[in-house]
Design a protein around this motif. Sequence first.
Motif, PDB file in Angstrom:
ATOM      1  N   ALA A 160      -7.780  -7.554   8.478  1.00 46.94           N
ATOM      2  CA  ALA A 160      -6.331  -7.495   8.293  1.00 46.94           C
ATOM      3  C   ALA A 160      -5.935  -6.375   7.338  1.00 46.94           C
ATOM      4  O   ALA A 160      -6.727  -5.933   6.511  1.00 46.94           O
ATOM      5  CB  ALA A 160      -5.823  -8.831   7.764  1.00 46.94           C
ATOM      6  N   ASP A 161      -4.694  -5.919   7.502  1.00 51.88           N
ATOM      7  CA  ASP A 161      -4.095  -4.913   6.626  1.00 51.88           C
ATOM      8  C   ASP A 161      -2.948  -5.556   5.863  1.00 51.88           C
ATOM      9  O   ASP A 161      -2.353  -6.533   6.313  1.00 51.88           O
ATOM     10  CB  ASP A 161      -3.551  -3.735   7.442  1.00 51.88           C
ATOM     11  N   CYS A 162      -2.620  -4.955   4.731  1.00 53.77           N
ATOM     12  CA  CYS A 162      -1.483  -5.418   3.937  1.00 53.77           C
ATOM     13  C   CYS A 162      -0.195  -5.133   4.715  1.00 53.77           C
ATOM     14  O   CYS A 162      -0.016  -4.045   5.259  1.00 53.77           O
ATOM     15  CB  CYS A 162      -1.466  -4.710   2.579  1.00 53.77           C
ATOM     16  N   SER A 163       0.696  -6.113   4.736  1.00 51.52           N
ATOM     17  CA  SER A 163       1.950  -5.942   5.476  1.00 51.52           C
ATOM     18  C   SER A 163       2.944  -5.055   4.733  1.00 51.52           C
ATOM     19  O   SER A 163       3.922  -4.611   5.311  1.00 51.52           O
ATOM     20  CB  SER A 163       2.578  -7.309   5.742  1.00 51.52           C
ATOM     21  N   ILE A 164       2.686  -4.766   3.462  1.00 47.44           N
ATOM     22  CA  ILE A 164       3.595  -3.921   2.694  1.00 47.44           C
ATOM     23  C   ILE A 164       3.131  -2.472   2.706  1.00 47.44           C
ATOM     24  O   ILE A 164       3.883  -1.568   3.045  1.00 47.44           O
ATOM     25  CB  ILE A 164       3.723  -4.431   1.245  1.00 47.44           C
ATOM     26  N   CYS A 165       1.859  -2.234   2.314  1.00 41.99           N
ATOM     27  CA  CYS A 165       1.402  -0.850   2.150  1.00 41.99           C
ATOM     28  C   CYS A 165       0.403  -0.408   3.217  1.00 41.99           C
ATOM     29  O   CYS A 165       0.111   0.770   3.324  1.00 41.99           O
ATOM     30  CB  CYS A 165       0.781  -0.665   0.764  1.00 41.99           C
ATOM     31  N   GLY A 166      -0.164  -1.346   3.990  1.00 40.18           N
ATOM     32  CA  GLY A 166      -1.081  -0.980   5.055  1.00 40.18           C
ATOM     33  C   GLY A 166      -2.532  -0.814   4.617  1.00 40.18           C
ATOM     34  O   GLY A 166      -3.362  -0.428   5.426  1.00 40.18           O
ATOM     35  N   MET A 167      -2.845  -1.096   3.345  1.00 35.18           N
ATOM     36  CA  MET A 167      -4.228  -0.975   2.880  1.00 35.18           C
ATOM     37  C   MET A 167      -5.072  -2.095   3.471  1.00 35.18           C
ATOM     38  O   MET A 167      -4.577  -3.174   3.807  1.00 35.18           O
ATOM     39  CB  MET A 167      -4.292  -1.066   1.345  1.00 35.18           C
ATOM     40  N   LYS A 168      -6.378  -1.840   3.591  1.00 35.36           N
ATOM     41  CA  LYS A 168      -7.298  -2.870   4.042  1.00 35.36           C
ATOM     42  C   LYS A 168      -7.400  -3.950   2.977  1.00 35.36           C
ATOM     43  O   LYS A 168      -7.418  -3.673   1.789  1.00 35.36           O
ATOM     44  CB  LYS A 168      -8.698  -2.284   4.282  1.00 35.36           C
ATOM     45  N   LEU A 169      -7.471  -5.200   3.410  1.00 37.82           N
ATOM     46  CA  LEU A 169      -7.640  -6.300   2.469  1.00 37.82           C
ATOM     47  C   LEU A 169      -9.107  -6.408   2.066  1.00 37.82           C
ATOM     48  O   LEU A 169     -10.000  -6.140   2.863  1.00 37.82           O
ATOM     49  CB  LEU A 169      -7.167  -7.610   3.089  1.00 37.82           C
ATOM     50  N   VAL A 170      -9.349  -6.769   0.819  1.00 43.11           N
ATOM     51  CA  VAL A 170     -10.704  -6.951   0.293  1.00 43.11           C
ATOM     52  C   VAL A 170     -10.864  -8.397  -0.126  1.00 43.11           C
ATOM     53  O   VAL A 170      -9.904  -9.146  -0.255  1.00 43.11           O
ATOM     54  CB  VAL A 170     -10.979  -5.996  -0.890  1.00 43.11           C
ATOM     55  N   ARG A 171     -12.111  -8.820  -0.369  1.00 48.49           N
ATOM     56  CA  ARG A 171     -12.349 -10.192  -0.812  1.00 48.49           C
ATOM     57  C   ARG A 171     -11.553 -10.459  -2.068  1.00 48.49           C
ATOM     58  O   ARG A 171     -11.459  -9.618  -2.955  1.00 48.49           O
ATOM     59  CB  ARG A 171     -13.826 -10.417  -1.088  1.00 48.49           C
TER      60      ARG A 171
END
Length: 71
Positions: free
Chosen positions: A54-65
């Motif tokens: 998944a990506d962040c819905s605000i900035c588009g960065m990849k999610l990490v643990r």
Amino acid sequence: MDTSQIFVTLGGVALISFNLWFFFGKKATIKPATKGEVYACPMHPWITSDDPTADCSICGMKLVRSNEVGK
């Protein structure tokens, strides 16, 4: 007011409207944390998901643990 002034005014209003929509019109989706691995955005830790791709819905960065956020 002549025609060129009207077009410039309408163009300015349209540009301002588009900028306001672009920066403030997006809705952030916040998923509740579930059991198992939880992934969070490094910049927006309240954005979480159980999907590792998944990506962040605000900035588009990849999610990490979530245990790696803030390190």
